[in-house]
Design a protein around this motif. Structure first.
Motif, PDB file in Angstrom:
ATOM      1  N   SER A 112     -18.729  -9.983  48.975  1.00 16.55           N
ATOM      2  CA  SER A 112     -17.673 -11.003  48.950  1.00 16.55           C
ATOM      3  C   SER A 112     -16.316 -10.366  48.719  1.00 16.55           C
ATOM      4  O   SER A 112     -15.304 -10.786  49.293  1.00 16.55           O
ATOM      5  CB  SER A 112     -17.948 -12.028  47.842  1.00 16.55           C
ATOM      6  N   ILE A 113     -16.302  -9.338  47.889  1.00 12.16           N
ATOM      7  CA  ILE A 113     -15.044  -8.634  47.605  1.00 12.16           C
ATOM      8  C   ILE A 113     -14.672  -7.706  48.746  1.00 12.16           C
ATOM      9  O   ILE A 113     -13.493  -7.537  49.076  1.00 12.16           O
ATOM     10  CB  ILE A 113     -15.178  -7.843  46.285  1.00 12.16           C
ATOM     11  N   ASP A 114     -15.684  -7.135  49.404  1.00 10.12           N
ATOM     12  CA  ASP A 114     -15.450  -6.096  50.408  1.00 10.12           C
ATOM     13  C   ASP A 114     -14.964  -6.644  51.745  1.00 10.12           C
ATOM     14  O   ASP A 114     -14.232  -5.967  52.466  1.00 10.12           O
ATOM     15  CB  ASP A 114     -16.732  -5.290  50.618  1.00 10.12           C
ATOM     16  N   THR A 115     -15.355  -7.864  52.099  1.00  7.42           N
ATOM     17  CA  THR A 115     -14.980  -8.405  53.408  1.00  7.42           C
ATOM     18  C   THR A 115     -14.783  -9.910  53.355  1.00  7.42           C
ATOM     19  O   THR A 115     -15.557 -10.613  52.685  1.00  7.42           O
ATOM     20  CB  THR A 115     -16.043  -8.064  54.473  1.00  7.42           C
ATOM     21  N   ASP A 116     -13.774 -10.413  54.055  1.00  6.61           N
ATOM     22  CA  ASP A 116     -13.505 -11.854  54.094  1.00  6.61           C
ATOM     23  C   ASP A 116     -14.505 -12.595  54.971  1.00  6.61           C
ATOM     24  O   ASP A 116     -14.798 -13.770  54.728  1.00  6.61           O
ATOM     25  CB  ASP A 116     -12.088 -12.110  54.618  1.00  6.61           C
ATOM     26  N   GLN A 117     -15.020 -11.937  56.005  1.00  6.76           N
ATOM     27  CA  GLN A 117     -15.951 -12.594  56.921  1.00  6.76           C
ATOM     28  C   GLN A 117     -17.228 -13.046  56.220  1.00  6.76           C
ATOM     29  O   GLN A 117     -17.858 -14.013  56.627  1.00  6.76           O
ATOM     30  CB  GLN A 117     -16.329 -11.641  58.059  1.00  6.76           C
TER      31      GLN A 117
ATOM     32  N   LEU B 146     -17.815 -14.579  53.470  1.00  5.27           N
ATOM     33  CA  LEU B 146     -17.798 -15.914  52.873  1.00  5.27           C
ATOM     34  C   LEU B 146     -17.327 -17.004  53.832  1.00  5.27           C
ATOM     35  O   LEU B 146     -17.253 -18.169  53.443  1.00  5.27           O
ATOM     36  CB  LEU B 146     -16.902 -15.931  51.625  1.00  5.27           C
ATOM     37  N   SER B 147     -17.017 -16.643  55.061  1.00  6.92           N
ATOM     38  CA  SER B 147     -16.625 -17.656  56.036  1.00  6.92           C
ATOM     39  C   SER B 147     -17.840 -18.512  56.390  1.00  6.92           C
ATOM     40  O   SER B 147     -18.979 -18.073  56.256  1.00  6.92           O
ATOM     41  CB  SER B 147     -16.080 -16.985  57.302  1.00  6.92           C
TER      42      SER B 147
END
Length: 349
Positions: free
Chosen positions: A44-49, A51-52
């Protein structure tokens, strides 16, 4: 002062309830939940995709096929057995369905019924051989794995001339069967697959059976000690055979979802995935020795797989790191589950 009546049993002191932290540790699912939380927070911290809505539905989709099988494999492992034919069985059932529907012209629903009977028959045979011969289930199901692999390849090539069967969307009954096993529900940008819903339903059903039915008690009993289970009247042979049949039925569900969704099946489909099912069950708290575990934990273990697999893709890492992750996860889970089972035993005492 109140005097107890003659012959009456003395009053038992009230049982002190264990503290909440100890009761939580005694829950088989807690280790899997902690691991899943760590993986979720990391990606969740590493990439925005990640949690999309589309990202969430994607890793749920990846987890669902493993999750359906992990739940059934967890039941079998709690019962003290393994099934190395579970992976290839997903391909075998899909091939039976496809060959009957595409090449024999059967209605898909009849083809699905036939492939389900095939799966249940193989599961019952595995269970019967394990109990009859007293050979380790590892050996018996390894033999089934090799036999099914050869049958898949030989029969498919004999009938089609290739190692693939395609075109099931043209078969009779596809619309209704596809709606049940291969439909997609759109919620905003999210795409929820039917396999994800099957995973949730089957996990809930298995959890209820394991925790609130006589059969669930039998599963723990045969996994803990066969001698003790027989002593108290547990139908050991019937319970073990039913567990192997449950694993085969779960493989049929996965194979059905795959063939109706992707419209084709390879003769080699499912080979190697049995280890992922076992790892997911172990991550979910199942001990290799049997008698301890949770189907909810196995579902969480599969969820961890899905999150890690897609998280690595979203983070644009080399996919080779996924196998390293699985190895570390398996070793960590075995160590943690052993400690948790010991704490659970102390809490029950």
């Amino acid at each position: 002062m109140t005097v107890a009546a003659a012959g009456s049993a003395p009053a038992r002191p009230p049982t002190r309830r264990a503290p909440l932290p100890l009761r939580l540790i005694a829950r088989p699912e807690i280790g899997a939940a902690l691991g899943a939380t760590a993986v979720f927070l990391f990606f969740s911290i590493d990439t925005d995709q990640f949690l999309s809505p589309l990202g969430v539905s994607t890793w749920l989709d990846d987890a669902s096929s493993i999750g359906i099988m992990a739940v059934a494999v967890a039941l079998l492992m709690i019962g003290g057995e393994f099934d190395l034919s579970a992976g290839v069985m997903t391909g075998s059932t899909a091939l039976v369905t496809a060959l009957l529907a595409v090449h024999a012209g059967w209605n898909i629903w009849l083809a699905l019924l036939a492939s389900l009977m095939f799966a249940l028959g193989v599961g019952a045979l595995n269970g019967w051989l394990v109990m009859r011969t007293r050979l380790p289930s590892f050996i018996v199901t390894l033999g089934a794995f090799l036999a099914l692999q050869g049958i898949n390849l030989g029969v498919t090539r004999l009938i089609t001339g290739t190692v693939q069967v395609a075109g099931i969307h043209n078969a009779r009954g596809y619309s209704s069967a596809g709606a049940v096993f291969a439909s997609t529900i759109s919620i905003g940008d999210a795409r929820i697959q039917a396999s994800t819903l099957w995973w949730i339903v089957l996990t809930t059903l298995a959890a209820i059976v394991l925790a609130h039915t006589r059969f669930g008690n039998w599963v723990f009993a045969v996994g803990g000690s066969l001698v003790s289970a027989r002593t108290v009247g547990v139908p050991v042979v019937r319970t073990k055979i039913m567990l192997f049949m449950t694993t085969s039925a779960a493989a049929w569900t996965v194979g059905t979802c795959d063939i109706l969704r992707f419209d084709s099946v390879q003769a080699s489909q499912g080979i190697g995935s049995e280890f992922q099912f076992i790892v997911a069950a172990v991550v979910g708290s199942c001990l290799l020795s049997g008698g301890f575990g949770s189907v909810v934990g196995a579902a969480i273990g599969a969820l961890t797989f899905g999150m890690a697999q897609q998280g690595i893709v979203f983070a644009r890492w080399n996919s080779d790191w996924y196998m390293l992750f699985l190895g570390i996860l398996l070793l960590s889970a075995v160590l943690v589950n052993t400690q948790f089972s010991q704490h659970a035993e102390k809490t029950r005492q």
